[in-house]
Design a protein around this motif. Structure first.
Motif: not given
Length: 341
Positions: A313-320, A325-326
């Protein structure tokens, strides 16, 4: 030279190049033109299709026939054929049994010095049939690595740095300081040749790309063989490719995808798909990092919920956040400095 020896020499010459003037063949064999013609007829009777052309520039050419006659190989060709046959399981196409029989046929008639070289080529194939063929690695390098494995000799070598162009000649990159390792296994995996060895300077197991290895002569002292972690070379190499010390992904997680299981299964790789209902399914999979795992789930382009663990879940949040930003920089506009870190 006896007739048999002369015929074998003549056949070897015909295989070496496309066209041979009759006078040149006679000179090479130290016989008359008439003897060459007789020997050509003998080879034709054995099944070799040899075309003859007349005139001052006439000569002989070995052509393809309707059946495969006996062939002659020099030493390097023999080892190369044996190497290809040893690697046949990685090719697939149902040729495993035929390759084993062909290898046994070749080995039976080999001189002892070549048989020792062949026996040293102990190759482990890792991966699925149909993987890309390994890239060009000098035959002398593969044989040198196989010899050190067989003789349990410490390998002294230079390891060429990778270049920006992965398809460029390995010699392009600058060389690292000489290394010392105890070689244990030669592996064909994922379209490359690898050497599994115990690195003496780092005190750990390493997987070296064979196309980047440059053996140094003389080799080092003999060593006592070690067992690779887990005792299975295939599992050990597969684990290293996954970024783990065991044959399993270091990061595993699960999501619920709002897609039918039948649409997910063809693209799930080694993941496990479980149908929940006609429109949703559970997908459990693994990867070498949490971010990579989250990104792999995202490729299905469908709504989803994270089942776990929390790291996913943390990885999804970081990717989002990263993707947002991209996206803010679309159209050539740069993101604010506070958002570009």
């Amino acid at each position: 030279m006896t007739t048999t020896s002369r015929l074998l020499t003549l056949l070897s010459l015909l295989q070496a190049r496309r066209d041979w003037p009759g006078a040149v063949l006679a000179a090479r064999l130290e016989v008359s033109d008439r003897t060459v013609r007789r020997d050509i007829e003998r080879l034709r009777e054995m099944g070799y299709r040899i075309h003859a052309s007349l005139g001052p520039d006439g000569g002989y050419r070995l052509d393809a026939g309707s059946e495969l006659p006996p062939l002659l190989f020099d030493e390097d060709q023999t080892v190369a054929v044996a190497l290809a046959l040893r690697s046949a399981p990685a090719v697939g196409a149902g040729i495993g049994d035929a390759a084993i029989r062909a290898l046994a046929t070749i080995r039976q008639v080999m001189p002892s010095r070549l048989r020792h070289r062949l026996d040293a080529l102990d190759i482990t194939t890792v991966g699925r049939p149909g993987d890309a063929a390994p890239p060009d690695v000098p035959l002398e390098v593969l044989v040198a690595l196989a010899d050190t494995i067989r003789d349990r000799q410490t390998l002294r070598f230079d390891y060429v740095r990778p270049t920006d162009d992965d398809h460029a000649a390995p010699d392009v990159g600058p060389a690292m300081p000489p290394r010392r390792a105890e070689p244990h296994h030669l592996v064909a995996a994922g379209g490359r040749w690898y050497l599994v060895a115990w690195d003496l300077d780092r005190g750990d197991w390493r997987l070296y790309r064979a196309d980047r290895v440059r053996p140094r002569i003389p080799h080092g002292p003999r060593f006592d063989r070690r067992a690779v972690p887990g005792g299975d070379v295939d599992a050990f190499v597969s684990a290293r490719f996954r970024g783990s010390d065991v044959d399993a992904w270091p990061c595993r997680g699960a999501v619920v995808l709002h897609l039918p299981a039948r649409r997910v299964r063809p693209f799930a790789g080694d993941g496990t798909v479980t149908a929940i209902d006609d429109d949703t399914c559970r997908l459990e999979s693994g990867s070498w990092s949490w971010a990579a795992l989250a990104a792999s789930f995202g490729r299905f382009d469908a709504p989803m919920e994270v089942v776990g663990p929390p790291e996913l879940a943390d990885a999804f949040a970081a990717l989002a956040d990263r993707y947002a930003r991209a996206g803010s920089a679309r159209g050539g506009r740069q993101a604010p400095a506070s958002q570009s870190r």
